[in-house]
Design a protein around this motif. Structure first.
Motif, PDB file in Angstrom:
ATOM      1  N   ILE A  34       6.634   3.198 -16.782  1.00  0.00           N
ATOM      2  CA  ILE A  34       8.093   3.124 -16.608  1.00  0.00           C
ATOM      3  C   ILE A  34       8.371   2.178 -15.110  1.00  0.00           C
ATOM      4  O   ILE A  34       9.034   1.024 -15.140  1.00  0.00           O
ATOM      5  N   VAL A  35       7.676   2.519 -13.997  1.00  0.00           N
ATOM      6  CA  VAL A  35       7.662   2.035 -12.854  1.00  0.00           C
ATOM      7  C   VAL A  35       7.207   0.398 -13.100  1.00  0.00           C
ATOM      8  O   VAL A  35       8.027  -0.618 -12.542  1.00  0.00           O
ATOM      9  N   LYS A  36       5.982   0.359 -13.522  1.00  0.00           N
ATOM     10  CA  LYS A  36       5.662  -1.060 -13.873  1.00  0.00           C
ATOM     11  C   LYS A  36       6.401  -1.954 -14.542  1.00  0.00           C
ATOM     12  O   LYS A  36       6.698  -3.165 -14.099  1.00  0.00           O
ATOM     13  N   SER A  77       8.504   0.305  -3.343  1.00  0.00           N
ATOM     14  CA  SER A  77       7.525   0.475  -2.597  1.00  0.00           C
ATOM     15  C   SER A  77       6.140   1.028  -3.403  1.00  0.00           C
ATOM     16  O   SER A  77       5.177   0.967  -2.797  1.00  0.00           O
ATOM     17  N   LEU A  78       6.307   1.326  -4.621  1.00  0.00           N
ATOM     18  CA  LEU A  78       5.267   1.652  -5.131  1.00  0.00           C
ATOM     19  C   LEU A  78       4.671   0.416  -5.880  1.00  0.00           C
ATOM     20  O   LEU A  78       3.438   0.528  -6.476  1.00  0.00           O
ATOM     21  N   ALA A  79       5.076  -0.692  -5.721  1.00  0.00           N
ATOM     22  CA  ALA A  79       4.470  -2.057  -6.173  1.00  0.00           C
ATOM     23  C   ALA A  79       2.835  -2.059  -5.962  1.00  0.00           C
ATOM     24  O   ALA A  79       1.941  -2.182  -6.935  1.00  0.00           O
ATOM     25  N   PRO A  80       2.412  -1.829  -4.738  1.00  0.00           N
ATOM     26  CA  PRO A  80       0.884  -1.629  -4.378  1.00  0.00           C
ATOM     27  C   PRO A  80       0.186  -0.755  -5.223  1.00  0.00           C
ATOM     28  O   PRO A  80      -0.989  -1.030  -5.864  1.00  0.00           O
ATOM     29  N   VAL A  81       0.556   0.351  -5.376  1.00  0.00           N
ATOM     30  CA  VAL A  81       0.039   1.514  -6.135  1.00  0.00           C
ATOM     31  C   VAL A  81      -0.181   1.228  -7.518  1.00  0.00           C
ATOM     32  O   VAL A  81      -1.057   1.283  -8.005  1.00  0.00           O
ATOM     33  N   VAL A  82       1.082   0.559  -8.058  1.00  0.00           N
ATOM     34  CA  VAL A  82       1.056   0.471  -9.541  1.00  0.00           C
ATOM     35  C   VAL A  82       0.048  -0.602  -9.830  1.00  0.00           C
ATOM     36  O   VAL A  82      -0.793  -0.832 -10.761  1.00  0.00           O
ATOM     37  N   ASP A  86      -3.021  -0.035 -12.244  1.00  0.00           N
ATOM     38  CA  ASP A  86      -3.191  -1.135 -13.825  1.00  0.00           C
ATOM     39  C   ASP A  86      -4.557  -1.633 -13.465  1.00  0.00           C
ATOM     40  O   ASP A  86      -5.076  -1.903 -14.521  1.00  0.00           O
ATOM     41  N   SER A  87      -4.942  -2.287 -12.473  1.00  0.00           N
ATOM     42  CA  SER A  87      -6.092  -3.026 -12.373  1.00  0.00           C
ATOM     43  C   SER A  87      -7.469  -1.881 -12.512  1.00  0.00           C
ATOM     44  O   SER A  87      -8.439  -2.187 -13.231  1.00  0.00           O
ATOM     45  N   TRP A  88      -7.238  -0.997 -12.060  1.00  0.00           N
ATOM     46  CA  TRP A  88      -8.387   0.052 -12.100  1.00  0.00           C
ATOM     47  C   TRP A  88      -8.393   0.433 -13.995  1.00  0.00           C
ATOM     48  O   TRP A  88      -9.497   0.455 -14.576  1.00  0.00           O
TER      49      TRP A  88
END
Length: 113
Positions: free
Chosen positions: A29-31, A90-95, A99-101
């Motif tokens: 959802i955040v993505k 602020s979650l953009a880097p986490v997502v 996602d990449s992982w």
């Protein structure tokens, strides 16, 4: 504050993040909300495997936890749009990392078949 988050606050930051972001479809959802604000139907089309009740519950929890903003427009019929709060953005880097992982994991597993 939701009970799981309050309990996690007594443990450690990893547990806080898990309490807020753990659960079916929350990071997805955040993505999608990182791309643009969306109505519930638009989110449902982007996450077709998410059951309606689950999607609604996760949106409410993300709203309760300050990640998602829900705006109701005075239309007939009523229109509701979801967007990310500053904290949500602020979650953009986490997502991005998760996602990449996930893509690497899928590629690795598919390569071993």
């Amino acid at each position: 504050m939701r009970d799981p988050v309050a309990t996690a606050m007594q443990v450690c930051p990893v547990e806080i993040a898990t309490a807020v972001l753990g659960g079916s479809w929350k990071l997805t959802i955040v993505k999608h909300l990182l791309e643009e604000p969306l109505r519930r139907g638009q989110l449902k089309r982007r996450i077709p495997l998410a059951p309606d009740r689950t999607l609604t519950r996760q949106l409410r929890e993300l709203e309760d936890d300050g990640i998602v903003h829900r705006e109701v427009f005075d239309h007939v019929p009523p229109m509701v749009e979801y967007s990310l709060t500053e904290l949500g953005h602020s979650l953009a880097p986490v997502v991005t990392v998760v996602d990449s992982w996930g893509a690497t994991y899928r590629w690795t597993i598919d390569a071993t078949k």
